[in-house]
Design an enzyme around this catalytic site. Structure first.
Site, PDB file in Angstrom:
ATOM      1  N   LYS A   1      -7.014   6.167  10.838  1.00  0.00           N
ATOM      2  CA  LYS A   1      -8.397   5.979  11.305  1.00  0.00           C
ATOM      3  C   LYS A   1      -8.336   6.019  12.829  1.00  0.00           C
ATOM      4  O   LYS A   1      -8.244   4.973  13.497  1.00  0.00           O
ATOM      5  CB  LYS A   1      -8.931   4.617  10.861  1.00  0.00           C
ATOM      6  CG  LYS A   1      -9.241   4.497   9.393  1.00  0.00           C
ATOM      7  CD  LYS A   1      -9.853   3.121   9.123  1.00  0.00           C
ATOM      8  CE  LYS A   1      -9.966   2.852   7.650  1.00  0.00           C
ATOM      9  NZ  LYS A   1     -10.367   1.454   7.370  1.00  0.00           N
TER      10      LYS A   1
ATOM     11  N   GLU B   1       3.709   4.008   6.273  1.00  0.00           N
ATOM     12  CA  GLU B   1       2.501   3.207   6.027  1.00  0.00           C
ATOM     13  C   GLU B   1       1.519   4.012   5.182  1.00  0.00           C
ATOM     14  O   GLU B   1       1.509   5.248   5.247  1.00  0.00           O
ATOM     15  CB  GLU B   1       1.801   2.899   7.361  1.00  0.00           C
ATOM     16  CG  GLU B   1       2.177   1.572   7.983  1.00  0.00           C
ATOM     17  CD  GLU B   1       1.364   0.390   7.442  1.00  0.00           C
ATOM     18  OE1 GLU B   1       0.920   0.434   6.282  1.00  0.00           O
ATOM     19  OE2 GLU B   1       1.189  -0.571   8.205  1.00  0.00           O
ATOM     20  N   ASP B   2       0.662   3.317   4.454  1.00  0.00           N
ATOM     21  CA  ASP B   2      -0.420   4.004   3.745  1.00  0.00           C
ATOM     22  C   ASP B   2      -1.508   4.435   4.723  1.00  0.00           C
ATOM     23  O   ASP B   2      -2.006   5.546   4.689  1.00  0.00           O
ATOM     24  CB  ASP B   2      -1.009   3.119   2.633  1.00  0.00           C
ATOM     25  CG  ASP B   2      -1.385   1.713   3.110  1.00  0.00           C
ATOM     26  OD1 ASP B   2      -1.120   1.364   4.278  1.00  0.00           O
ATOM     27  OD2 ASP B   2      -1.941   0.953   2.296  1.00  0.00           O
TER      28      ASP B   2
ATOM     29  N   GLY C   1       0.763  -1.247   0.000  1.00  0.00           N
ATOM     30  CA  GLY C   1       0.000   0.000   0.000  1.00  0.00           C
ATOM     31  C   GLY C   1       0.789   1.288   0.000  1.00  0.00           C
ATOM     32  O   GLY C   1       0.352   2.280  -0.581  1.00  0.00           O
TER      33      GLY C   1
ATOM     34  N   ASP D   1      -4.911   1.588  10.827  1.00  0.00           N
ATOM     35  CA  ASP D   1      -6.299   1.247  11.143  1.00  0.00           C
ATOM     36  C   ASP D   1      -6.339   0.812  12.613  1.00  0.00           C
ATOM     37  O   ASP D   1      -6.404   1.658  13.509  1.00  0.00           O
ATOM     38  CB  ASP D   1      -6.729   0.145  10.165  1.00  0.00           C
ATOM     39  CG  ASP D   1      -8.166  -0.308  10.326  1.00  0.00           C
ATOM     40  OD1 ASP D   1      -8.886   0.279  11.149  1.00  0.00           O
ATOM     41  OD2 ASP D   1      -8.580  -1.252   9.637  1.00  0.00           O
TER      42      ASP D   1
ATOM     43  N   ASP E   1      -5.867  -0.583  -1.746  1.00  0.00           N
ATOM     44  CA  ASP E   1      -6.668  -1.448  -2.617  1.00  0.00           C
ATOM     45  C   ASP E   1      -7.913  -1.986  -1.938  1.00  0.00           C
ATOM     46  O   ASP E   1      -8.028  -1.961  -0.720  1.00  0.00           O
ATOM     47  CB  ASP E   1      -5.834  -2.655  -3.042  1.00  0.00           C
ATOM     48  CG  ASP E   1      -5.677  -3.666  -1.906  1.00  0.00           C
ATOM     49  OD1 ASP E   1      -5.224  -3.254  -0.816  1.00  0.00           O
ATOM     50  OD2 ASP E   1      -6.035  -4.835  -2.084  1.00  0.00           O
TER      51      ASP E   1
ATOM     52  N   PHE F   1     -14.023   2.207   5.167  1.00  0.00           N
ATOM     53  CA  PHE F   1     -13.057   1.643   4.230  1.00  0.00           C
ATOM     54  C   PHE F   1     -12.764   2.631   3.096  1.00  0.00           C
ATOM     55  O   PHE F   1     -13.669   3.211   2.511  1.00  0.00           O
ATOM     56  CB  PHE F   1     -13.590   0.328   3.651  1.00  0.00           C
ATOM     57  CG  PHE F   1     -12.533  -0.464   2.963  1.00  0.00           C
ATOM     58  CD1 PHE F   1     -11.639  -1.235   3.694  1.00  0.00           C
ATOM     59  CD2 PHE F   1     -12.394  -0.409   1.583  1.00  0.00           C
ATOM     60  CE1 PHE F   1     -10.644  -1.953   3.062  1.00  0.00           C
ATOM     61  CE2 PHE F   1     -11.395  -1.127   0.942  1.00  0.00           C
ATOM     62  CZ  PHE F   1     -10.525  -1.900   1.685  1.00  0.00           C
ATOM     63  N   VAL F   2     -11.472   2.818   2.810  1.00  0.00           N
ATOM     64  CA  VAL F   2     -11.062   3.736   1.738  1.00  0.00           C
ATOM     65  C   VAL F   2     -10.193   3.007   0.723  1.00  0.00           C
ATOM     66  O   VAL F   2      -9.591   1.976   1.045  1.00  0.00           O
ATOM     67  CB  VAL F   2     -10.281   4.950   2.295  1.00  0.00           C
ATOM     68  CG1 VAL F   2     -11.191   5.904   3.032  1.00  0.00           C
ATOM     69  CG2 VAL F   2      -9.126   4.518   3.195  1.00  0.00           C
TER      70      VAL F   2
END
Ligand code: IMP
Length: 184
Positions: free
Chosen positions: A140, A108-109, A53, A112, A168, A161-162
């Site tokens: 998040k 990190e992308d 990601g 969460d 992805d 969720f994105v």
């Protein structure tokens, strides 16, 4: 350069709408790049990107960094094709660089639950870096229940969720030039 920026995206019957535009993302990355360039002047930091990601975010972020720096990657097991974390982390690829005594920025992308970041911090600390900090494009905040220290955060976002811009859904959507969010 023309980028892939549709109004709506449909993957596996799920509909996504624009959440963060290309312009908003690039502006924020410029600010983060400026800050990192100041904070790490004369330290030649090494960015460690978490695959898959983070590759888009890191590739753009690095080009807003105006001091000497290096890059390497590692890979963790992914969500598979689901939208919720499996709760397990396993290594799929380790770093090649020797980070002992180096100033490391883990990239990190998205953070969460914080499980991956928490795991990676402990893992990388064992290699004896001079310093270790973390950058994430998205956080998040409400979903995070593992302890994480995030020095550079692009955007704090809702617990939804994105996808897009490296993120992805079932391996699709990474080539979108901006961030999309699941329509409720
Ligand atoms: P964590 O370990 O629960 O913090 O999850 C981190 C990883 O889960 C990220 O590196 C992403 O690969 C993935 N992930 C978490 N939320 C999303 C999302 O909304 N879209 C796509 N991938 C996500």
């Amino acid at each position: 350069m023309d980028q892939y920026l549709p109004e709506k995206v449909n993957i596996n019957g799920e509909q996504f709408r624009i959440y963060l535009t290309q312009e908003e993302i690039q502006q924020r990355l410029k600010a983060l790049g400026d800050q990192i360039s100041l904070d790490y002047k004369d330290k030649k930091p090494i960015f460690i990107g978490v695959l898959n990601g983070a590759f888009v975010f890191l590739s753009d972020l690095m080009r807003y960094v105006t001091i000497p720096c290096e890059v390497d990657f590692l890979k963790l097991s992914s969500y598979g094709d689901e939208k919720v974390s499996s709760g397990n982390v396993t290594d799929l690829k380790n770093i090649d660089a020797n980070i002992k005594g180096r100033h490391v920025i883990l990239v990190e992308d998205i953070v969460d639950t914080g499980l991956s970041m928490n795991y990676l911090f402990k893992k990388l600390k064992q290699f004896g870096p001079a310093s270790l900090s973390a950058a994430t494009l998205l956080h998040k905040t409400e979903a995070t229940h593992h302890e994480v220290e995030l020095k550079y955060v692009g955007f704090k976002i809702a617990n939804l969720f994105v996808l897009g811009y490296g993120l992805d859904y079932a391996q699709e959507g990474r080539n979108l030039g901006q961030i999309y969010i699941l329509e409720e």
